[in-house]
Each structure stands twice: as C-alpha cells, then as structure tokens.
Design an enzyme around this catalytic site. Structure first.
Site, short mmCIF file in Angstrom:
data_model
loop_
_atom_site.label_atom_id
_atom_site.label_comp_id
_atom_site.label_asym_id
_atom_site.label_seq_id
_atom_site.Cartn_x
_atom_site.Cartn_y
_atom_site.Cartn_z
N HIS A 45 1.06 -0.97 0.05
CA HIS A 45 -0.08 0.00 0.16
C HIS A 45 0.87 1.19 0.06
O HIS A 45 1.06 1.89 1.06
CB HIS A 45 -1.05 0.00 1.07
N HIS A 78 -0.15 -8.74 0.99
CA HIS A 78 -1.14 -9.06 2.08
C HIS A 78 -2.05 -10.23 2.07
O HIS A 78 -2.88 -10.57 3.09
CB HIS A 78 -2.30 -7.99 1.68
N CYS A 100 3.32 -11.87 2.60
CA CYS A 100 4.41 -11.80 3.48
C CYS A 100 4.36 -12.90 4.48
O CYS A 100 3.40 -13.59 4.66
CB CYS A 100 4.14 -10.56 4.70
N HIS A 128 -9.95 -4.91 5.09
CA HIS A 128 -8.80 -4.89 4.68
C HIS A 128 -8.40 -5.97 3.84
O HIS A 128 -8.72 -7.15 4.30
CB HIS A 128 -7.79 -4.62 5.97
N GLU A 130 -5.72 -8.00 3.92
CA GLU A 130 -5.21 -9.03 4.48
C GLU A 130 -6.30 -9.82 5.46
O GLU A 130 -6.42 -11.11 5.51
CB GLU A 130 -4.14 -8.36 5.73
N CYS A 198 3.08 -7.80 13.41
CA CYS A 198 4.52 -7.90 13.02
C CYS A 198 5.47 -7.15 13.76
O CYS A 198 5.25 -6.05 14.28
CB CYS A 198 4.52 -7.88 11.51
N ASN A 228 -0.53 0.05 8.57
CA ASN A 228 0.31 0.43 9.52
C ASN A 228 0.68 1.96 9.62
O ASN A 228 0.98 2.28 10.89
CB ASN A 228 1.38 -0.56 9.36
N SER A 270 5.69 0.36 4.30
CA SER A 270 5.72 0.20 2.87
C SER A 270 6.09 1.52 2.29
O SER A 270 6.00 1.50 0.85
CB SER A 270 4.35 -0.02 2.34
#
Length: 327
Positions: A45, A78, A100, A128, A130, A198, A228, A270
């Site tokens: 993103h 994602h 990831c 989202h 993810e 993470c 994030n 990112s």
C-alpha cells in the site's frame, strides 16, 4: 516560528522485510518474464511504489479474473483466500506468491483453529485485504471484530470454543485491549503462538511513541490506505502529540508548523526512503535544517525470495533497485 528548528528521524522506519521481498518479487518477475506482469491488488500500500512498478510494466488489477489466461500473476504482500487461489488455477495463471511470511503464519493458524472446530475471532479491519484473505480460510467459522464493543455484541455463549487471531498491522496497544475483552468474554479461548502483529509494525509504533514524547509534531510518511502508517499516526495522537499522515512532501500543510520547533518524522513499513528525503528537503527549505536521529530497535530480518526467481546460472536471486532503495 522559533529560531531553533529541528527534525528528529525515527530509526527504524520505512520498508520492512516483507515489503522489500514483495517489491523485489515484482521487479524480478519483470526481469525474467518481461512486461506485462499482472499484480492482484497493490503489491504494497504505497502510491509511489505502485507508480514506479507500473512504469516498468506491472499491471495492477482488482481481481484474478482480470488477468489474461496463462499470464504471470503476482499475489500481493497482504495474502489471498483459497477461493482466489482456485480462481487463478482455473485461469491457468502462472502465480508468484508475494504474501508476507508473517501473514502466511496467520493463515496457517486460521486453518489449524478451524480444523480444531473453534470459532475464529479475527481482530482487524473488515475490508482490509489481509483480513479478507485470512477470513477466506474458514469463512463459515470466522467473525471479524475491531473494538472491545464489538466483542461485547457477539452473540455467542461464553463457553463457546473460540480462538483469536489478529491483523499484522494493527496498533499493539489497541489490539491488547480487544484481546483482553475477548479473554474476559470467553472461558474457552486460545490464541496464536506469539503475537500476530509484525515486528516492524511494533518497532515503528514504539519509535513513534518516542517521537511523540520529545517533539511538538509527528509526521508519518505513508499512503492514505496504509494500515500500519495510519496506526502510527494514531499512536502519536494517543500520546497527546499533534500528528499527520503525509503521503509525500506535496501533502505537507504549512499551517501544521505554526509554533512548532521540533518535528519527529517516521514512515510506514511500505513507504520508500525517497519520500522521507523529499519531506525533509521541503522542511529544510522552511527552516528545519537541524536533523537528528532517534535510534530504537535494530532490524536485521530478511525473508528469502522464491527459489523460482533465482538466476538460472548462479542460482542466486539478484537484488533489485526499488526493493533495495531504502537499505
């Protein structure tokens, strides 16, 4: 403005290992296969990264159904649901998976908990990418919750066997409050082995806490759809510091700088360093010429690239310009 105007740069900031790997996968796929290489959703993103990859011949699509049959298709960092994988297989796409590894871990946990017959309470933002991917592992057994209030509204008996998982890019503090609410609500509850949030998100949030304590203003470089990065801004504001998300230097509002002598700057996982440098340069032109570094955690995590992208002669995966620009 005061006469002493400084910038404090957070360290670590910018690219995490998963982002660097994902960008490198697209770059390497273009080197090996030539353009076009199709990418399902934004690889990460960040508008700058997407634009640079488009210049090289990457084509970003919303669905695998938009990719011509038999073409190369990269899945974004994602992650995707099993239904997406099945759709890609049905179109005979040559899939390269840039998910990831930390997101893949959450997928594996979802499969395990579903197999154990538990209702999965997935902490995160419902739309989202993810969350959509993880929820797709067991859609009939998964409920998305975002706040402690969502937990209280769940129509489940307190002895329901449940498991919780979390989106990897959430605020650590806010997630802890939701998990605490889940643990109070259910008597038979289990969680993941280790935190799902993470390491990079946690490190960047910790660094922003330090910036918020020592500066008048915090600016976080990151795209408007970067989860994030948004969480980093929220963390600074929760500590009483003015904070803004800045996609790039052109989005800086000089009104934010009134009576501000010290600015803390960080960037989402990112966001490339070139955007941070652009913001620092613009602030320097406005008088913020004293630059310091606030060093926190040391990051040395590296995720291996897929073996299929290795050089056919050397067996090594070459480094790529965009992925390595923040090193």
């Amino acid at each position: 403005m005061t006469t002493h105007q400084r910038i404090v740069l957070a360290e670590p900031r910018g690219f995490c290992a998963g982002v660097r790997r994902a960008i490198g996968i697209v770059e390497r796929a273009l080197d090996l296969h030539g353009a076009p290489v199709y990418v399902r959703k934004e690889i990460v993103h960040n508008h700058h990264i997407v634009g640079e990859l488009e210049k090289r011949g990457a084509v970003f699509v919303d669905s695998e159904d938009e990719v011509p049959e038999g073409s190369v298709c990269v899945f974004s960092a994602h992650g995707v649901s099993p239904a997406v994988r099945a759709g890609a297989a049905g179109r005979r796409l040559e899939v390269i998976d840039a998910t990831c590894p930390l997101v893949s871990k959450v997928h594996q946990e979802a499969v395990r908990f579903a197999r154990d017959g538990r209702t999965i309470l997935l902490v995160g933002h419902e739309h989202h990418e993810e969350i959509e991917g993880v929820q797709g592992e067991a859609p009939e057994q998964t409920i998305v919750v975002e706040t402690p209030q969502d937990v209280e509204r769940l129509d489940l008996p307190e002895d329901t066997p449940v498991a919780y998982l979390t989106q990897t890019t959430l605020s650590f503090d806010e997630t802890a409050r939701v998990v605490a609410a889940l643990q109070r609500r259910f008597s038979d509850i289990v969680g993941p082995h280790g935190d799902d949030i993470c390491y990079a998100s946690q490190n960047r949030q910790n660094a922003v806490k330090s910036l918020a304590h020592d500066n008048d203003l915090v600016l976080v470089v990151g795209s408007l759809n970067s989860s994030n990065s948004i969480r980093m801004v929220e963390v600074a504001r929760e500590r009483g510091c003015a904070a803004h998300l800045v996609p790039d230097a052109s989005h800086l509002d000089e009104r934010w700088l009134e009576s501000v002598s010290s600015i803390g700057i960080s960037s989402g996982a990112s966001a490339p360093e070139v955007l941070v440098r652009g913001l620092v340069d613009r602030l320097a032109a406005l008088g913020y010429t004293d630059v310091e570094v606030d060093t926190g955690a040391t990051e040395d995590v590296v995720f291996a690239m897929p073996a299929r992208l290795a050089d056919p002669v050397t067996g090594r995966v070459p480094r790529t310009p965009l992925a390595d620009e923040a090193r």
